[in-house]
Design an enzyme around this catalytic site. Structure first.
Site, PDB file in Angstrom:
ATOM      1  N   GLY A  31      47.704  14.166  17.631  1.00  0.00           N
ATOM      2  CA  GLY A  31      48.318  14.719  16.430  1.00  0.00           C
ATOM      3  C   GLY A  31      47.779  14.099  15.146  1.00  0.00           C
ATOM      4  N   HIS A  34      43.211  16.397  11.651  1.00  0.00           N
ATOM      5  CA  HIS A  34      42.339  16.487  10.474  1.00  0.00           C
ATOM      6  C   HIS A  34      41.160  17.406  10.808  1.00  0.00           C
ATOM      7  CE1 HIS A  34      39.900  13.698  12.755  1.00  0.00           C
ATOM      8  NE2 HIS A  34      40.907  12.857  12.811  1.00  0.00           N
ATOM      9  N   HIS A  37      39.511  17.199  14.266  1.00  0.00           N
ATOM     10  CA  HIS A  37      40.192  17.965  15.319  1.00  0.00           C
ATOM     11  C   HIS A  37      39.950  19.461  15.110  1.00  0.00           C
ATOM     12  CE1 HIS A  37      42.945  14.321  15.007  1.00  0.00           C
ATOM     13  NE2 HIS A  37      42.608  14.305  16.283  1.00  0.00           N
ATOM     14  N   GLN A  61      47.987   4.066  26.339  1.00  0.00           N
ATOM     15  CA  GLN A  61      46.656   3.639  25.908  1.00  0.00           C
ATOM     16  C   GLN A  61      46.694   2.642  24.738  1.00  0.00           C
ATOM     17  OE1 GLN A  61      45.598   7.871  25.025  1.00  0.00           O
ATOM     18  NE2 GLN A  61      44.525   7.018  23.261  1.00  0.00           N
ATOM     19  N   ASP A 150      34.681   9.146  19.146  1.00  0.00           N
ATOM     20  CA  ASP A 150      35.111   8.282  20.249  1.00  0.00           C
ATOM     21  C   ASP A 150      34.083   8.426  21.367  1.00  0.00           C
ATOM     22  OD1 ASP A 150      37.794   7.331  19.315  1.00  0.00           O
ATOM     23  OD2 ASP A 150      38.090   9.480  19.148  1.00  0.00           O
ATOM     24  N   ILE A 176      32.746  14.440  12.400  1.00  0.00           N
ATOM     25  CA  ILE A 176      32.958  15.081  11.093  1.00  0.00           C
ATOM     26  C   ILE A 176      33.279  13.969  10.089  1.00  0.00           C
ATOM     27  CG2 ILE A 176      34.329  16.784   9.792  1.00  0.00           C
ATOM     28  CD1 ILE A 176      32.683  18.058  12.045  1.00  0.00           C
ATOM     29  N   SER A 185      39.313  10.236  10.584  1.00  0.00           N
ATOM     30  CA  SER A 185      40.150   9.606  11.605  1.00  0.00           C
ATOM     31  C   SER A 185      41.595   9.642  11.137  1.00  0.00           C
ATOM     32  CB  SER A 185      39.716   8.152  11.797  1.00  0.00           C
ATOM     33  OG  SER A 185      40.716   7.421  12.470  1.00  0.00           O
TER      34      SER A 185
END
Ligand code: PAF
Length: 281
Positions: A31, A34, A37, A61, A150, A176, A185
């Site tokens: 979620g 940005h 995504h 995680q 990532d 991006i 991020s």
């Protein structure tokens, strides 16, 4: 656009789509979406008939001293972006739905997780592999889309899918960046204006490091040292790591050859940021 918190509802909807002959693309997220995504959703939309996005801040995680509680959340803004980009279904489970009472099964990996982020986040990839495996079992997508920001996560997921004979394709999509170079991020939101400015040192080191490799440098140590020197010129930057590894195995290399990942994690204030470049030499 449908939104559900229930695993069963996702399953029923996806089964129906598959019966009708549609292909399903999947973008797993935590979620606070940005444009990074957004680019994954757009790619999923291009390649598949239906697009599912999951929004789940996965506690498994995060290490004990990490930012699970403060991780930014904004479901209303996420819904808006998904709807604008033509997403068909948002899966937004709560922790109980994903990890019901008595949960004790995990997916873990021996290789690929020892270097880079695995060093300072020892339980991170077990949490990622477990949740992504569960999400794949719930959504049953034909293709799943992950960002190259990532890069270690992307390599880990690709390896897991191969090793465990999972029946889907993993698509990696480019980083991006903001106009000034900072990789997008959700964690950029933690940066105050002074830190935001200082954070530009990451992309500057990435661009200059990549230029050096393109100019012919093949000694991994020289490239890494050069990038560290740039990072050290910013007093607010605290280096966690800068490393050159093979993209397939995420093992350290001395000579840059094949497909290489040069990655870094750097703390600016309390915020840990990552960035990288991938190059085939
Ligand atoms: O990249 C992320 O946002 C997360 O690690 C993922 C893949 C959604 C798993 O929780």
């Amino acid at each position: 656009m449908l939104l559900t918190e229930k695993i069963q509802e996702v399953r029923e909807q996806v089964k129906q789509w598959k019966k009708e002959g549609f292909t399903v693309g999947f973008v797993p997220t935590m979620g606070y979406l940005h444009e990074g995504h957004g680019s994954l959703m757009q790619e999923a939309k291009k390649q598949c008939d239906k697009v599912v996005v999951s929004i789940f801040v996965n506690p498994m995680q995060f290490g004990v001293n990490e930012d699970l509680d403060s991780y930014p959340r904004d479901l209303e803004a996420d819904k808006k972006l998904c709807s604008e980009l033509g997403v068909d279904l948002i899966f937004h489970p709560d922790v109980q739905e994903m990890y019901a009472e008595g949960f004790c099964s995990f997916v873990d990996m021996n290789g690929l997780t020892k270097e880079l982020c695995g060093k300072s986040r020892p339980i991170h990839f077990r949490g990622v592999c477990t949740v992504v495996n569960k999400l794949f079992n719930i959504v049953m997508p034909d293709k799943a889309f992950f960002g190259q920001k990532d890069a270690q996560q992307l390599a880990v997921i690709q390896r897991m899918v191969k090793d465990l004979n999972m029946d889907l394709e993993i698509i990696g999509c480019p980083i991006i960046r903001e106009e000034d170079g900072l990789a997008k991020s959700s964690r950029n939101t933690y940066l105050n204006p002074k830190e935001r400015k200082a954070a530009l040192i990451l992309s500057q080191a990435i661009f200059k490091g990549e230029e050096l490799v393109k100019a012919g440098e093949r000694d991994a140590d020289k490239v890494v040292s050069f990038m560290k020197e740039i990072l050290r010129s910013e007093p607010m930057a605290e280096i966690d790591y800068v490393e050159a590894v093979s993209m397939d195995t995420i093992e350290k290399i001395e000579l840059l050859q094949g497909t290489v990942l040069v990655a870094m994690a750097v703390k600016i204030g309390k915020t840990r940021l990552i960035d990288n470049f991938i190059i085939t030499v």
